[in-house]
Structure formats: structure tokens, C-alpha cells
Design an enzyme around this catalytic site. Structure first.
Site, PDB file in Angstrom:
ATOM      1  N   HIS A  65      50.821 -30.185 -19.815  1.00  0.00           N
ATOM      2  CA  HIS A  65      51.355 -31.416 -18.900  1.00  0.00           C
ATOM      3  C   HIS A  65      52.039 -31.082 -17.763  1.00  0.00           C
ATOM      4  CE1 HIS A  65      54.853 -30.330 -21.773  1.00  0.00           C
ATOM      5  NE2 HIS A  65      55.650 -30.774 -20.622  1.00  0.00           N
ATOM      6  N   CYS A 256      63.234 -30.337 -20.326  1.00  0.00           N
ATOM      7  CA  CYS A 256      62.461 -29.552 -20.033  1.00  0.00           C
ATOM      8  C   CYS A 256      62.049 -29.489 -18.678  1.00  0.00           C
ATOM      9  CB  CYS A 256      61.227 -29.506 -20.952  1.00  0.00           C
ATOM     10  SG  CYS A 256      60.133 -31.056 -20.423  1.00  0.00           S
TER      11      CYS A 256
END
Length: 737
Positions: A65, A256
Site C-alpha cells: 500500500h 505506520c
């Protein structure tokens, strides 16, 4: 706005063998649907994100991603692989691949849906349905949350699925009274299969047994207490989080680098583990859509803190003084029960976090068991990594100045007072003087950011001051290194002192810089600075007098250091040693710089050559990496050999070291010199004895290539190794490649 995923974005027979091929296959579907404007640019963004941290998860899931300016709207593509694809997960290859693409300015609504998907991935019922799906249309509907057949199939008797006129993905559970809304796809729900479980039937005279899974879970994250559901529960329905009088309470932060998937999966994993352990866990997800702060009272009442993050925790000071476990975000996904047990153990022993400071930048992902040597390496690497851009800019400008104006350009007057626009000598002097200014920052930056790595921002001022003093007293590179460690240690000692609350506001701005700079300055000027300066002078004089066998031995040693860890601490120490000599160049220091760069080019060039002449000894991924290694090696980027060393260290590293030693020795023996600190073959015109220099690199590359081919050829194939691809009889290159 288009749907997040459609049938055209689903591939139930993904045939890719590598994660790069899988990403390309799914990205091509996005590009075909008009959601990606530049395929190669988008794939580069995915690769950059993957380089930060592997995106494989336990349970056979891969979630590449990224956020990219080449994405027009939030999009999700799904692929299912029969053979499995390695995304770096501890438990093996992934068969469910989700490619998540968000625009550079992705809106909060779709990012909320992406976070909901990330939470669903922790539910085995959801992933099981994806593994058994047979049609792309139904798979896309399952992922979107608007597949009623899936919910009906998974629900137990007594559960009612929302009618088609209701919101997609809304599940209603009967509890014997009024229906209660359990989860909505637009919020951040618990997995639908768990929400659809029926409550235990209540006897008329007795209240129902408490059942957490049957309770409403439409609690916004984060909050101080659960929000009531949209329907009023009956008196027999227990209130969440009241099963025990004084439950252990944990507040957590998950984040993250991209803030799309791992952030929310870690939150879900921690919450589930907390439920299993009878612990209240409240998570603040610091994701791409921003973050909603946990209630200050909730933090104050918490018994412990968990940070599962790969980027800096925002407003970390809110959690100061509490038992804290600080790990990477993947630890929050893979071992949440261990983290909860660890923070409970710390609380039981009365351990608390630092009074008022956050962890140092290089310690954020450190395991609690990291020893001093490991932490020291990280601190030193912090300083070196911030120093390298100054090295590249200043050193190359100085090298260009010498190339244009000759070696007397360093005696030119200041260009601020004398500059002729039409004379090349003036331009050469300009380049030299700009480069000298940039080069002058090397030691202060090294010292300042070593201290920063140890003590965060409060370490910068004494670190820079100590580094500047090291230059003043001619202590050089060694003085800067010692000054940085000294500054960090002084600040860390000051931060351990308990300060009255009224003074805490001025500590980082006034008190710590004042006291730490005074102490570091005193020690550098009057105690340790002079001995370090004497050592630096002796080392410089020794280098200047190196000839014959001594020079060759030094070249061997530098070559071994450059190739041992391929960009790691020893490599950086050898490089910093060579660069430090350029500040006051002489014949010996220029030879050292040449030997260091030549040896550092050997490992990637050797791996590239080996994959070309004996491709059958390498995997397909390694052969692809070999193509890039040509450019990386030619550019003096030793890290280009890391993928090969990681896969087969016992054969690759010794081979690289042997070739590096040969190149370093030959470079010193040939008397090659180099004034540029970087550049590879692109600065050959600035090298003394350029043809012999290239010969030294070629010889070392040949030695490393021969050794790695020999060692790999002697290896007995493992039962798990794939069969070798058909190869050309003469070159050994696989035909398919």
C-alpha cells in the site's frame, strides 16, 4: 465517487511469483480502470513504501500500500494466489493480496473504509470467505461489506441481516428485546461474523450472562468510554468494560509510515488480545486521516501504555511516567498478547517511563533487550547518515573546483571580494569556497546528530557546540565523534534529574542547552580535546608517510571493512575515516579515499556480473536485482549487494570481502588518489591514475564473482529450493530470463 473496489479490480487466479510482479499485475488493473494515471510512478511509490518495512502479515496476507500523487481516488485491488507470494511475513507466503492505493490528499471518508478493511483482515471468518469465493463480483461485494449472502451464510440462527433498503453492511442481532445495531461499514466496526453471533437467550427471572461479543461495538476510536448504541439496551444487557471491578487498563498508540493498513490492524489485534486477557485496551490510531486524541482522563487513569509504531508518536509527552512498552507496529499485529503481558509485568514491578522526554529517534523501534553495543551502533549511524549529504555536496563541489581551476584553487582570494564573471578561475574558486563551507559542517553535524540519536532534540545544541570545538582545536573526525557521545550522555544524565513541575517548561529551551553546552565545552577545551587532537595529528602524519607494504596493508584492511557489512557500521566507519582526511588533504588521505570508494563499488558489481554469467545459480528475484546492481555499484552504493547477502550471507559476504581487499590493496599499490568523496565511475576524471584505478576495481570484481560462483556451485540443493530454470549451455543464463 466510484466504489472502492469493483469486480474488475479482483483477480482470483493471480499468477505472479514475486511481490513486485503481484503489485504490477494489480496496479495494471487500477490503471485500466482509470484510477492510476502513471503506472510506473505508482509502482515506484509502492516499492519505496515496501523498502521501509515488509507488508506481509501472519495468516497468509500481503497488503502492499502507499499514498501516491498518481492515484486519482482511493482504490483497492485484490488478488488470490494459489502458490503464495513472499511478502516478508514470518509465517510464510501470502495467498490473499490487497493492493491499497490512496491519493496524496486522500479524503477521510475513504481512508476510514480502508481502516475498516484492515481491521476485518484480523477476522478469520472474513479471510476464509475470501479464500472460498468463486466469483469476482461476490468477492468485491464481500470486501465492500455489502454482500448479504455472505452475512446470511455466516450468521447463526436468530441473527437477522439488514434488509436491502438499509445501509450496506449493517447487521442487526436479536437479543430478546429491541434489535441492536452492532456495526456499520462507514464506522470502524468489529468483524461482521463476530458481531452476528446471537446473544444467549435470557430466562424470565434471571439476567443474561455477560457476553462481550454480543455487545454493541460502534465505539468511536479513541474515546474514554464506550459510546451507547443507537438502540437502548434492555436492563439485562450489561454495560461494556464492567465485568470486573477494577480491570487493568491500557492505552495504546499505533502508527505506520503510510498510516493506512498496519496502523488499524495493530489496533484491532491489541483490542482483541485485551478482550481475551480481560484487559481494557483503548487505542489511538495515528493514521492518514489524522488522529483523535485519547481522553486525557483516560490516559491519566491508565495502568500502562503500548506504543506500536514505525513513525514518531505525536504528543508522546502525554504518556510520560507510566509503564511503557515501545515496539514496531508489526509487533502490535503479530504478538499483542506478549505486549500486554509485558506492560502488566512492568506495572507490577513499579517500572515507569522517562519523566518528561520521548525516546531518542534511533531507539524508537528498538527491542527492549537491545544491549549497549547495539544502541551505540544506532547512535553512531544516526550521526553518519546526517553527515553524508554534507559530504556529497561539499566534497563534489571541491572536486569540481580542482578539476576546473587546478590544485592551486584553494589559494584563491574570497569571491565576495574578487570575482570575474568571464574567468573560469573565478568560477572554480566559487565552487571551492562553497564546497569548503559545506565541508566545514561535517564534524559539527556528525557530533550534533550522534547526540540527537541519543537524547532527541535537547542533544542538538551541545552536540553541535562540541563538534565545533573539535574543529577549533584540530581534533577532527575523532573529536566530533567523542563530542557527540559526550553531549548525548550529558543530556541524558540531566534528564534523569527530577525537576519541579514549574520548571519543566523551560528545561528543553533554556536549562538543558545551557548546562550541557557548558559541560561539553569545558571537557572538550580543557580535558579530552587536546589528547584527541594529538591522536588525530599522529594518524594524519602516519597516513602521509604510508608507502610500500604499509600502504597495501591499509588498503586490504579498508577493503575488508567496506565489504563486511555492505553499508553497515564498519562500512560507515571506514568511509567516515576516509572523508575526514579530505578536510585537510594530503597524499596519504587522498589515497585512502580512493581505496575506500573503489572497494565499496566491488560487491554490487560482482553480484551483477555473477547473475549475468551464471544466472541459474540465482533466483529470479536475484537476477532482477542483479540488473539494478550494475548501476548501484557503478555509483558507489555498496548497499546494492544487500539483497544477495541477506539471502546467502555465508557465501556472498566472504566473496565480497575478498574482492574488496584485492581492490583496496591494488588501489594503494598503484598510488591512485581521489579528491571527491562520492560519485563512483562518474568522477573518474578527478582520480589520479584513472586507468589503474579502474583496473583495480575490475580485478576485485572478478575475484568476488569467481568466488561467489564457486561457493554457490558447491552448495547442495535444499529440498525446498525451486528447480533451476533451463539455462544456456555456454553462458549459464536462464533461457526464460
Amino acid at each position: 465517487m466510484s466504489e472502492l473496489i469493483t469486480a474488475e479490480l479482483v483477480d482470483l487466479d493471480l499468477s505472479a511469483e514475486t511481490k513486485e510482479a503481484a503489485a504490477r499485475s494489480l496496479a495494471e488493473r487500477m490503471a485500466a480502470s482509470g484510477r492510476v494515471t502513471d503506472l510506473e510512478g505508482f509502482l515506484a511509490d509502492i516499492a519505496a513504501r515496501e523498502a521501509q518495512m515488509p507488508t506481509g502479515l501472519d495468516g497468509g496476507i500481503g497488503i502492499p500500500h502507499c499514498r501516491s500523487e498518481h492515484v486519482t481516488e482511493p482504490t483497492l485491488a485484490f488478488g488470490r494466489s494459489a502458490a503464495g507470494i513472499d511478502f516478508g511475513a514470518p509465517d510464510g507466503p501470502a495467498d490473499l493480496i490487497f493492493l491499497i492505493a490512496a491519493p496524496a490528499g486522500g479524503d477521510a471518508d475513504h481512508l476510514s473504509i480502508l481502516s475498516t478493511l484492515a481491521r476485518h483482515l484480523m477476522d478469520e471468518t472474513f479471510t476464509g470467505a475470501l479464500r472460498s469465493a468463486t466469483a469476482p463480483e461476490r468477492t468485491a461485494a464481500l470486501i465492500r461489506g455489502d454482500e448479504p449472502e455472505a452475512a446470511e451464510a455466516d450468521a447463526e440462527p436468530g441473527a437477522v441481516v439488514a434488509e436491502s433498503g438499509a445501509e450496506p453492511g449493517v447487521v442487526v442481532a436479536e437479543t430478546g428485546a429491541e434489535p441492536v445495531v452492532v456495526a456499520e461499514s462507514g464506522a470502524e466496526p468489529e468483524p461482521s461474523a463476530r458481531a452476528a453471533e446471537p446473544a444467549e437467550p435470557a430466562e424470565p427471572a434471571e439476567p443474561a450472562e455477560p457476553d462481550r461479543d454480543a455487545q454493541p461495538v460502534a465505539v468511536p476510536r479513541p474515546t474514554a468510554a464506550p459510546t451507547p448504541s443507537t438502540a437502548t439496551p434492555t436492563p439485562s444487557t450489561p454495560t461494556p468494560f464492567t465485568a470486573t471491578p477494577t480491570p487493568f487498563r491500557i492505552v495504546a498508540i499505533t502508527s505506520c509510515p503510510t498510516g493506512i493498513a498496519h496502523t488499524y490492524m495493530a489496533a484491532e489485534s491489541l483490542e482483541k488480545a485485551g478482550q481475551a486477557a480481560g484487559v481494557e485496551v483503548f487505542v489511538e490510531t495515528q493514521g492518514s486521516a489524522g488522529f483523535q486524541r485519547l481522553d486525557p482522563q483516560l490516559i491519566a487513569d491508565a495502568d500502562g501504555v503500548i506504543f506500536a509504531h514505525d513513525v514518531e508518536v505525536r504528543e508522546k509527552e502525554r504518556f510520560a511516567g507510566k509503564p511503557t512498552v515501545d515496539v514496531g507496529v508489526k509487533a502490535g499485529i503479530n504478538r499483542p498478547a506478549e505486549l500486554i503481558a509485558e506492560v502488566r509485568q512492568k506495572a507490577a514491578h513499579g517500572e515507569t517511563g522517562a519523566p518528561a522526554r520521548a525516546a531518542a529517534p534511533m531507539d524508537k523501534g528498538a527491542d527492549t533487550g537491545d544491549n549497549f553495543a547495539t544502541r551505540l551502533r544506532k547512535w553512531l549511524m544516526t550521526g553518519v547518515s546526517y553527515m553524508v549529504p554534507f559530504v556529497a555536496a561539499g566534497g563534489l563541489l571541491i572536486a569540481l573546483a580542482f578539476a576546473i581551476g587546478g590544485y592551486t584553487v584553494n589559494k584563491a582570494p574570497s569571491v565576495a571580494e574578487h570575482f570575474l564573471w568571464t574567468e573560469s578561475a573565478s568560477w572554480a574558486a566559487l565552487l571551492f569556497q562553497i564546497g569548503s563551507v559545506a565541508f566545514g559542517f561535517l564534524v559539527p553535524v556528525l557530533a550534533g546528530f550522534i547526540a540527537y540519536g541519543m537524547a532527541d532534540r535537547p542533544g542538538l545544541v551541545p552536540g553541535f557546540v562540541g563538534g565545533a570545538i573539535a574543529l577549533t582545536i584540530n581534533a577532527g573526525f575523532l573529536g566530533g565523534l567523542i563530542a557527540g557521545l559526550l553531549a548525548g550522555a550529558v543530556v541524558m544524565a540531566i534528564q534523569r534529574v527530577r525537576i519541579p513541575p514549574v520548571l519543566r517548561g523551560i528545561m528543553p529551551v533554556v536549562v538543558i542547552p545551557l548546562i550541557s553546552s557548558g559541560i561539553v565545552g569545558f571537557l572538550m577545551f580543557l580535558v579530552i580535546g587536546k589528547p584527541i587532537a594529538a591522536l588525530q595529528k599522529g594518524l594524519t602524519d602516519w597516513l602521509s608517510g604510508l608507502t610500500g607494504a604499509n600502504a597495501i596493508i591499509l588498503g586490504v584492511l579498508l577493503g575488508l571493512m567496506m565489504c563486511f557489512d555492505l553499508g553497515g557500521p564498519l562500512n560507515k566507519v571506514a568511509y567516515a575515516f576516509a572523508v575526514g582526511g579530505l578536510a585537510n588533504p594530503n597524499e596519504g588521505s587522498l589515497k585512502v579515499m580512493a581505496a575506500v570508494m573503489a572497494a565499496g563499488m566491488v560487491p554490487p558489481l560482482a553480484m551483477a556480473l555473477a547473475t549475468t554469467v551464471r544466472g541459474r545459480l540465482f533466483t529470479k528475484a536475484e537476477r532482477e536485482n542483479g540488473k539494478a546492481a550494475w548501476v548501484l555499484g557503478a555509483s558507489f552504493i555498496t548497499e546494492g549487494a544487500i539483497p544477495f547477502a541477506a539471502a546467502d550471507p555465508l557465501r556472498v559476504i566472504p566473496s565480497a570481502m575478498a574482492g574488496g581487499a584485492v581492490t583496496g590493496a591494488l588501489s594503494m599499490a598503484f598510488g591512485c588518489t581521489l579528491r571527491a568523496p562520492h560519485g563512483g565511475i562518474f568522477v573518474v576524471p578527478l582520480i589520479g591514475q584513472p586507468f589503474l584505478y579502474l583496473l583495480a576495481i575490475a580485478a576485485g570484481t572478478g575475484v568476488s564473482t569467481a568466488l561467489v560462483i564457486l561457493l554457490k556451485g558447491l552448495r547442495k540443493p535444499s529440498p525446498s529450493d525451486p528447480p533451476p530454470a533451463p539455462a544456456d549451455a555456454e553462458t549459464g543464463v536462464p533461457v526464460a530470463a
